[in-house]
Design a protein around this motif. Structure first.
Motif, PDB file in Angstrom:
ATOM      1  N   VAL A   1      -6.031   9.565  50.313  1.00  0.00           N
ATOM      2  CA  VAL A   1      -4.891  10.430  49.984  1.00  0.00           C
ATOM      3  C   VAL A   1      -3.590   9.627  50.039  1.00  0.00           C
ATOM      4  O   VAL A   1      -2.677   9.835  49.231  1.00  0.00           O
ATOM      5  N   LYS A   2      -3.532   8.682  50.973  1.00  0.00           N
ATOM      6  CA  LYS A   2      -2.343   7.838  51.105  1.00  0.00           C
ATOM      7  C   LYS A   2      -2.067   7.072  49.812  1.00  0.00           C
ATOM      8  O   LYS A   2      -0.908   6.889  49.425  1.00  0.00           O
ATOM      9  N   GLN A   3      -3.132   6.630  49.129  1.00  0.00           N
ATOM     10  CA  GLN A   3      -2.951   5.911  47.863  1.00  0.00           C
ATOM     11  C   GLN A   3      -2.264   6.798  46.832  1.00  0.00           C
ATOM     12  O   GLN A   3      -1.386   6.349  46.091  1.00  0.00           O
ATOM     13  N   LEU A   4      -2.651   8.084  46.783  1.00  0.00           N
ATOM     14  CA  LEU A   4      -2.050   9.012  45.831  1.00  0.00           C
ATOM     15  C   LEU A   4      -0.584   9.283  46.176  1.00  0.00           C
ATOM     16  O   LEU A   4       0.254   9.437  45.280  1.00  0.00           O
ATOM     17  N   VAL A   5      -0.286   9.341  47.479  1.00  0.00           N
ATOM     18  CA  VAL A   5       1.095   9.525  47.906  1.00  0.00           C
ATOM     19  C   VAL A   5       1.928   8.337  47.455  1.00  0.00           C
ATOM     20  O   VAL A   5       3.036   8.481  46.928  1.00  0.00           O
ATOM     21  N   GLN A   6       1.398   7.135  47.634  1.00  0.00           N
ATOM     22  CA  GLN A   6       2.127   5.928  47.275  1.00  0.00           C
ATOM     23  C   GLN A   6       2.306   5.788  45.767  1.00  0.00           C
ATOM     24  O   GLN A   6       3.266   5.173  45.305  1.00  0.00           O
ATOM     25  N   LEU A   7       1.397   6.359  45.007  1.00  0.00           N
ATOM     26  CA  LEU A   7       1.531   6.353  43.550  1.00  0.00           C
ATOM     27  C   LEU A   7       2.505   7.418  43.061  1.00  0.00           C
ATOM     28  O   LEU A   7       2.868   7.451  41.885  1.00  0.00           O
ATOM     29  N   GLY A   8       2.916   8.311  43.967  1.00  0.00           N
ATOM     30  CA  GLY A   8       3.846   9.370  43.583  1.00  0.00           C
ATOM     31  C   GLY A   8       3.166  10.548  42.911  1.00  0.00           C
ATOM     32  O   GLY A   8       3.835  11.374  42.288  1.00  0.00           O
ATOM     33  N   MET A   9       1.839  10.650  43.050  1.00  0.00           N
ATOM     34  CA  MET A   9       1.106  11.729  42.386  1.00  0.00           C
ATOM     35  C   MET A   9       0.977  12.972  43.257  1.00  0.00           C
ATOM     36  O   MET A   9       0.793  14.074  42.732  1.00  0.00           O
ATOM     37  N   VAL A  10       1.044  12.817  44.574  1.00  0.00           N
ATOM     38  CA  VAL A  10       0.982  13.966  45.479  1.00  0.00           C
ATOM     39  C   VAL A  10       2.042  13.801  46.551  1.00  0.00           C
ATOM     40  O   VAL A  10       2.543  12.699  46.793  1.00  0.00           O
ATOM     41  N   VAL A  11       2.364  14.916  47.212  1.00  0.00           N
ATOM     42  CA  VAL A  11       3.314  14.891  48.318  1.00  0.00           C
ATOM     43  C   VAL A  11       2.742  15.718  49.454  1.00  0.00           C
ATOM     44  O   VAL A  11       2.156  16.789  49.231  1.00  0.00           O
ATOM     45  N   ARG A  12       2.876  15.213  50.663  1.00  0.00           N
ATOM     46  CA  ARG A  12       2.405  15.932  51.848  1.00  0.00           C
ATOM     47  C   ARG A  12       3.546  16.746  52.435  1.00  0.00           C
ATOM     48  O   ARG A  12       4.654  16.242  52.598  1.00  0.00           O
ATOM     49  N   GLN A  13       3.256  18.001  52.774  1.00  0.00           N
ATOM     50  CA  GLN A  13       4.263  18.882  53.379  1.00  0.00           C
ATOM     51  C   GLN A  13       3.640  19.600  54.556  1.00  0.00           C
ATOM     52  O   GLN A  13       2.587  20.239  54.418  1.00  0.00           O
ATOM     53  N   ALA A  14       4.294  19.504  55.705  1.00  0.00           N
ATOM     54  CA  ALA A  14       3.794  20.160  56.909  1.00  0.00           C
ATOM     55  C   ALA A  14       3.724  21.664  56.692  1.00  0.00           C
ATOM     56  O   ALA A  14       4.671  22.282  56.199  1.00  0.00           O
ATOM     57  N   GLY A  15       2.607  22.261  57.026  1.00  0.00           N
ATOM     58  CA  GLY A  15       2.419  23.687  56.892  1.00  0.00           C
ATOM     59  C   GLY A  15       2.048  24.141  55.500  1.00  0.00           C
ATOM     60  O   GLY A  15       1.732  25.311  55.292  1.00  0.00           O
ATOM     61  N   VAL A  16       2.097  23.230  54.533  1.00  0.00           N
ATOM     62  CA  VAL A  16       1.774  23.572  53.149  1.00  0.00           C
ATOM     63  C   VAL A  16       0.499  22.873  52.697  1.00  0.00           C
ATOM     64  O   VAL A  16      -0.393  23.473  52.102  1.00  0.00           O
ATOM     65  N   GLY A  17       0.419  21.589  53.010  1.00  0.00           N
ATOM     66  CA  GLY A  17      -0.733  20.801  52.583  1.00  0.00           C
ATOM     67  C   GLY A  17      -0.303  19.672  51.668  1.00  0.00           C
ATOM     68  O   GLY A  17       0.874  19.299  51.629  1.00  0.00           O
ATOM     69  N   THR A  18      -1.241  19.154  50.909  1.00  0.00           N
ATOM     70  CA  THR A  18      -0.958  18.056  49.979  1.00  0.00           C
ATOM     71  C   THR A  18      -0.878  18.622  48.571  1.00  0.00           C
ATOM     72  O   THR A  18      -1.871  19.083  48.014  1.00  0.00           O
ATOM     73  N   THR A  19       0.321  18.598  48.006  1.00  0.00           N
ATOM     74  CA  THR A  19       0.589  19.224  46.707  1.00  0.00           C
ATOM     75  C   THR A  19       0.632  18.180  45.594  1.00  0.00           C
ATOM     76  O   THR A  19       1.202  17.095  45.771  1.00  0.00           O
ATOM     77  N   VAL A  20       0.033  18.528  44.458  1.00  0.00           N
ATOM     78  CA  VAL A  20       0.044  17.631  43.299  1.00  0.00           C
ATOM     79  C   VAL A  20       1.442  17.637  42.693  1.00  0.00           C
ATOM     80  O   VAL A  20       1.972  18.683  42.330  1.00  0.00           O
ATOM     81  N   LYS A  21       2.018  16.435  42.569  1.00  0.00           N
ATOM     82  CA  LYS A  21       3.391  16.272  42.084  1.00  0.00           C
ATOM     83  C   LYS A  21       3.423  15.811  40.627  1.00  0.00           C
ATOM     84  O   LYS A  21       4.315  16.174  39.869  1.00  0.00           O
ATOM     85  N   ALA A  22       2.437  14.986  40.233  1.00  0.00           N
ATOM     86  CA  ALA A  22       2.418  14.437  38.878  1.00  0.00           C
ATOM     87  C   ALA A  22       1.003  14.015  38.521  1.00  0.00           C
ATOM     88  O   ALA A  22       0.166  13.801  39.389  1.00  0.00           O
ATOM     89  N   THR A  23       0.747  13.904  37.220  1.00  0.00           N
ATOM     90  CA  THR A  23      -0.575  13.477  36.759  1.00  0.00           C
ATOM     91  C   THR A  23      -0.622  11.991  36.442  1.00  0.00           C
ATOM     92  O   THR A  23      -1.653  11.473  36.021  1.00  0.00           O
ATOM     93  N   SER A  24       0.501  11.296  36.628  1.00  0.00           N
ATOM     94  CA  SER A  24       0.531   9.849  36.427  1.00  0.00           C
ATOM     95  C   SER A  24       1.403   9.233  37.505  1.00  0.00           C
ATOM     96  O   SER A  24       2.145   9.930  38.199  1.00  0.00           O
ATOM     97  N   ALA A  25       1.295   7.921  37.646  1.00  0.00           N
ATOM     98  CA  ALA A  25       2.047   7.228  38.680  1.00  0.00           C
ATOM     99  C   ALA A  25       3.526   7.176  38.338  1.00  0.00           C
ATOM    100  O   ALA A  25       3.932   7.357  37.193  1.00  0.00           O
ATOM    101  N   GLU A  26       4.344   6.911  39.367  1.00  0.00           N
ATOM    102  CA  GLU A  26       5.776   6.771  39.167  1.00  0.00           C
ATOM    103  C   GLU A  26       6.053   5.557  38.284  1.00  0.00           C
ATOM    104  O   GLU A  26       5.232   4.657  38.152  1.00  0.00           O
TER     105      GLU A  26
END
Length: 249
Positions: free
Chosen positions: A54-79
């Motif tokens: 999951v950390k790899q996806l965060v670093q690619l800018g594709m997902v974001v972690r939010q406390a109390g919400v979970g890991t949300t999909v931010k984009a379908t491609s890397a930054e």
């Protein structure tokens, strides 16, 4: 298509599966991916493996972690900028697999500049093969860096790099000369983007940049190759994980 595979550990395989599922529509933008516990069950993997994936996806800018919400999909491609994650030597393979070196010039040069002699551990008068080029990423319109590669005189007859933009130069040396890279020494520093480099990468001269050098050594501690890259600051970031190797009280 984003691809993080190569000769990769288990967490990278899981990361690639999640990327494929995001891009395939299983997890659309705005939705949340399964929790770490659920992913552990689905993949039959340990929590640390899933967390790294999951950390790899965060670093690619594709997902974001939010406390109390979970890991949300931010984009379908890397930054747009390229983020390099280094934890082991095999990650260098991923860097060249994700990007392509476009060769601008190749030449043999006599080494006489004192600072370059020091970096290469070369004697004045030695003739090295020098490659000049720009490296591109599918996620960036402009080149992510300018690169110069110096290859030790014993290997200056190296061939094949023109047709293998995704293959590490040191891998070509290993194949063609039976050499083996045992260590890579890396140095990073902040610089102002030189005017000639700025023109090649379509950036503003004197803008902030990262200067990165890698020295590839064989088992005898001899330098085989030195690669120097200059990255416009907004197009490249570097991430490294350190494992604790001592016992605390």
């Amino acid at each position: 298509m984003v691809n993080v595979l190569g000769q990769q550990p288990r967490y990278m395989q899981l990361a690639q599966t999640l990327i494929n599922e995001i891009q395939g529509g299983r997890f659309p933008v705005g939705s949340t991916i399964p929790t770490e516990f659920e992913l552990c069950e689905q993949f039959g993997a340990s929590r640390s493996t899933v967390r790294e994936a999951v950390k790899q996806l965060v670093q690619l800018g594709m997902v974001v972690r939010q406390a109390g919400v979970g890991t949300t999909v931010k984009a379908t491609s890397a930054e747009g900028s390229y983020r390099q994650v280094m934890q082991q030597l095999s990650d260098l393979h991923r860097y060249t697999a994700d990007t392509a070196l476009h060769l601008l010039k190749q030449e043999t040069v006599e080494i006489d500049d004192p600072s370059l002699c020091t970096m290469l551990e070369a004697k004045p008068g030695e003739t090295w093969l020098r490659l000049k080029g720009v490296r591109r990423s599918p996620e960036s319109v402009d080149p992510i860096c300018y690169t110069e590669v110096y290859i030790q005189p014993a290997f200056r007859s190296l061939t094949g790099f023109e047709d293998a933009p995704h293959t590490p130069i040191y891998s070509l040396i290993e194949r063609q000369f039976g050499e083996q890279i045992a260590q890579v020494q890396q140095e990073i520093k902040a610089v102002a983007l030189p005017a000639d480099v700025a023109r090649m990468v379509n950036a503003k001269a004197r803008a902030p940049a990262l200067w990165l050098s890698r020295r590839y050594l064989n088992r005898r501690g001899e330098i085989v190759e030195v690669a120097i890259s200059i990255h416009p600051a907004e197009r490249f970031s570097y991430s490294e994980t350190f494992q604790r190797g001592w016992t605390g009280a």
